[in-house]
Design a protein around this motif. Structure first.
Motif, PDB file in Angstrom:
ATOM      1  N   VAL A 174     -20.776  35.988   8.982  1.00  0.00           N
ATOM      2  CA  VAL A 174     -20.477  36.796   7.432  1.00  0.00           C
ATOM      3  C   VAL A 174     -19.787  38.079   7.331  1.00  0.00           C
ATOM      4  CG1 VAL A 174     -22.951  37.577   6.748  1.00  0.00           C
ATOM      5  CG2 VAL A 174     -22.820  35.657   7.742  1.00  0.00           C
ATOM      6  N   ILE A 175     -20.072  38.156   8.587  1.00  0.00           N
ATOM      7  CA  ILE A 175     -19.241  39.621   8.590  1.00  0.00           C
ATOM      8  C   ILE A 175     -17.523  39.448   8.016  1.00  0.00           C
ATOM      9  CG2 ILE A 175     -18.276  41.926  10.120  1.00  0.00           C
ATOM     10  CD1 ILE A 175     -20.155  41.457  11.549  1.00  0.00           C
ATOM     11  N   LEU A 176     -17.423  38.011   8.934  1.00  0.00           N
ATOM     12  CA  LEU A 176     -15.734  37.730   8.421  1.00  0.00           C
ATOM     13  C   LEU A 176     -15.284  38.275   6.934  1.00  0.00           C
ATOM     14  CD1 LEU A 176     -14.112  35.728  10.896  1.00  0.00           C
ATOM     15  CD2 LEU A 176     -12.772  38.394   9.534  1.00  0.00           C
ATOM     16  N   LEU A 177     -16.640  36.962   5.952  1.00  0.00           N
ATOM     17  CA  LEU A 177     -16.691  36.630   4.745  1.00  0.00           C
ATOM     18  C   LEU A 177     -17.164  38.172   3.823  1.00  0.00           C
ATOM     19  CD1 LEU A 177     -18.703  33.398   4.678  1.00  0.00           C
ATOM     20  CD2 LEU A 177     -16.092  33.886   4.538  1.00  0.00           C
ATOM     21  N   ILE A 178     -17.855  38.902   4.370  1.00  0.00           N
ATOM     22  CA  ILE A 178     -18.185  40.107   3.029  1.00  0.00           C
ATOM     23  C   ILE A 178     -16.764  40.791   3.416  1.00  0.00           C
ATOM     24  CG2 ILE A 178     -19.529  42.633   4.079  1.00  0.00           C
ATOM     25  CD1 ILE A 178     -21.546  40.917   5.105  1.00  0.00           C
ATOM     26  N   GLY A 204     -11.318  31.803   8.522  1.00  0.00           N
ATOM     27  CA  GLY A 204     -12.509  31.728   9.924  1.00  0.00           C
ATOM     28  C   GLY A 204     -13.628  32.100   9.648  1.00  0.00           C
ATOM     29  N   GLY A 205     -14.053  32.630   8.857  1.00  0.00           N
ATOM     30  CA  GLY A 205     -15.189  32.694   8.905  1.00  0.00           C
ATOM     31  C   GLY A 205     -16.573  31.695   8.502  1.00  0.00           C
ATOM     32  N   VAL A 206     -15.547  30.552   7.240  1.00  0.00           N
ATOM     33  CA  VAL A 206     -16.002  29.093   6.882  1.00  0.00           C
ATOM     34  C   VAL A 206     -16.149  28.334   8.849  1.00  0.00           C
ATOM     35  CG1 VAL A 206     -16.143  27.232   6.508  1.00  0.00           C
ATOM     36  CG2 VAL A 206     -15.998  29.149   4.899  1.00  0.00           C
ATOM     37  N   PHE A 207     -15.295  28.311   9.669  1.00  0.00           N
ATOM     38  CA  PHE A 207     -14.851  27.893  11.184  1.00  0.00           C
ATOM     39  C   PHE A 207     -16.165  28.253  11.921  1.00  0.00           C
ATOM     40  CE2 PHE A 207     -13.816  26.419  14.328  1.00  0.00           C
ATOM     41  CZ  PHE A 207     -12.812  25.845  14.458  1.00  0.00           C
ATOM     42  N   GLY A 212     -21.960  26.633   0.762  1.00  0.00           N
ATOM     43  CA  GLY A 212     -22.901  27.308   0.016  1.00  0.00           C
ATOM     44  C   GLY A 212     -22.050  28.926   0.021  1.00  0.00           C
ATOM     45  N   ALA A 213     -22.271  29.155   1.027  1.00  0.00           N
ATOM     46  CA  ALA A 213     -22.317  30.545   1.700  1.00  0.00           C
ATOM     47  C   ALA A 213     -20.723  31.105   0.960  1.00  0.00           C
ATOM     48  CB  ALA A 213     -21.407  30.797   2.976  1.00  0.00           C
TER      49      ALA A 213
END
Length: 396
Positions: free
Chosen positions: A342-346, A123-126, A167-168
């Motif tokens: 960003v929050i999802l990835l964190i 979800g974060g990348v999408f 990259g993220a």
């Protein structure tokens, strides 16, 4: 207008709360109400993004979004999806996963939580791709010009969004994914695989819908050119015959059964795109709901009511032309999407309270709304000033 757009939402709310009261009493009623509010607060930016896409679709597909789309959102993403995730990650059959969700709620919650790194990466990348494609696109209307103008120029570089997203993802996989609290251990491979899957899904669904949308625009441009080549004599004759004859001639020239077909295909893939966006937005809501209840039926009912309001709000924004009147709303919603990505990835490693997630989105959209109001007032003042000057000059 309000009742027509939100009528089904009101009806579903009344029926849902009544059902919760009958099945689970006052406690269940309160839980379903809280979950509904949670879903609405977390997904308001989703409604703005959806409205930007839905306004390109005709009334038929707007109805499909409100009917079939709601069924997918409520039963698919809020009820079936968590069970599927459990079945895949725990390597069990779907019937066994359903039995687990009903009869062993604590273990079910544990398994869904353990799957969070994969869900968050996808979800974060999408969502990050949605934000980056918006940010790197040159546009006439800019909210934060100091940021959007240089990034719009950078966006001329091919595949820049993909490079930044990868990259993220690589950064997340080599930092927060190396020692995950949810499920424990090193989830680097899981996060990388899920993130790439999110990227590929975005490129496929977004690319196909964009392709058909471009074809429609090309067909419309060809029609306009064909109409322009009819000759001044034909146009004068049509004008003399009146607007009805001119409209009939226009329809005849549009003989574009192909254009209608393309519109249908484009709308279908845009609908799929909307559903994937909704899925990405629903991840944090589903995971966050476990802080309130681990009963899948309470969860599906509460989040489903909230999802219904988000869909009604989307259609309301389209029909009222809100995005045209408040031009920075889409900007604010996309920045909120970037923040959510960003929050999802964190959250692959660290817990972030859903209240914070919801407030960030609300604050960004509120700021963009206020900026739009200020812009409208300034433009109205400029027009009034110009009109006054024109009257004074003409009077002299």
């Amino acid at each position: 207008m309000l009742l027509k757009t939100f009528g089904w939402s009101f009806a579903v709310t009344a029926a849902g709360l009544a059902l919760a009261g009958v099945l689970w009493g006052w406690k269940g009623l309160a839980i379903v109400g809280i979950l509904s509010i949670l879903e609405i607060s977390l997904s308001f930016d989703n409604a703005v993004i959806n409205a930007g896409i839905l306004r390109k679709m005709n009334a038929f597909w707007q109805k499909i979004f409100l009917t079939v789309g709601v069924l997918i959102a409520v039963f698919g993403m809020r009820l079936v999806f968590p069970i599927v995730i459990v079945a895949i990650t725990a390597k069990m059959g779907p019937i066994e996963a359903v039995d687990l969700a009903i009869n062993d709620k604590d273990r079910y919650e544990h398994l869904v939580t353990a799957a969070h790194p994969a869900i968050a990466a996808f979800g974060g990348v999408f969502l990050l791709m949605i934000f980056l494609d918006f940010l790197f696109e040159e546009r006439d209307i800019r909210w934060l010009s100091w940021l959007e103008k240089p990034l719009g120029k950078l966006g001329k570089l091919d595949m820049l969004s993909v490079v930044v997203a990868l990259g993220a993802l690589l950064l997340a996989a080599t930092t927060v994914a190396t020692d995950v609290a949810h499920g424990g251990g090193d989830k680097t491979a899981t996060v990388m695989l899920s993130g790439v899957a999110g990227l590929v899904t975005y490129l496929i669904v977004g690319g196909i819908s964009g392709y058909f949308e471009d074809r429609i625009e090309e067909a419309e441009e060809d029609e306009d050119e064909a109409e322009g080549g009819d000759g001044d004599g034909d146009r004068a004759a049509l004008d003399a015959a009146g607007p009805q004859a001119a409209g009939a001639a226009s329809v005849s020239r549009a003989g574009a059964a192909s254009a209608v077909g393309l519109a249908g295909k484009a709308a279908f893939f845009m609908f799929l795109y909307l559903e994937v966006i909704d899925a990405s937005f629903s991840f944090d809501g589903v995971i966050g709901a476990f802080a309130i209840t681990n009963d899948i039926f309470e969860m599906a009912l509460g989040l489903g009511i909230g999802a219904m309001y988000i869909r009604s709000l989307t259609v309301f924004l389209v029909r009222k032309g809100t995005l045209d009147d408040y031009v920075y709303l889409e900007h604010g919603a996309h920045y909120a999407i970037g923040a959510l990505a960003v929050i999802l990835l964190i959250t692959i490693k660290y817990e972030i309270n859903e209240v914070i997630t919801g407030l960030i989105g609300v604050v960004l959209i509120a700021a963009s709304y206020w900026s739009s109001v200020v812009r409208n007032r300034r433009d109205a003042g400029s027009e009034d000033s110009s009109g006054t000057k024109a009257e004074v000059t003409s009077g002299v």
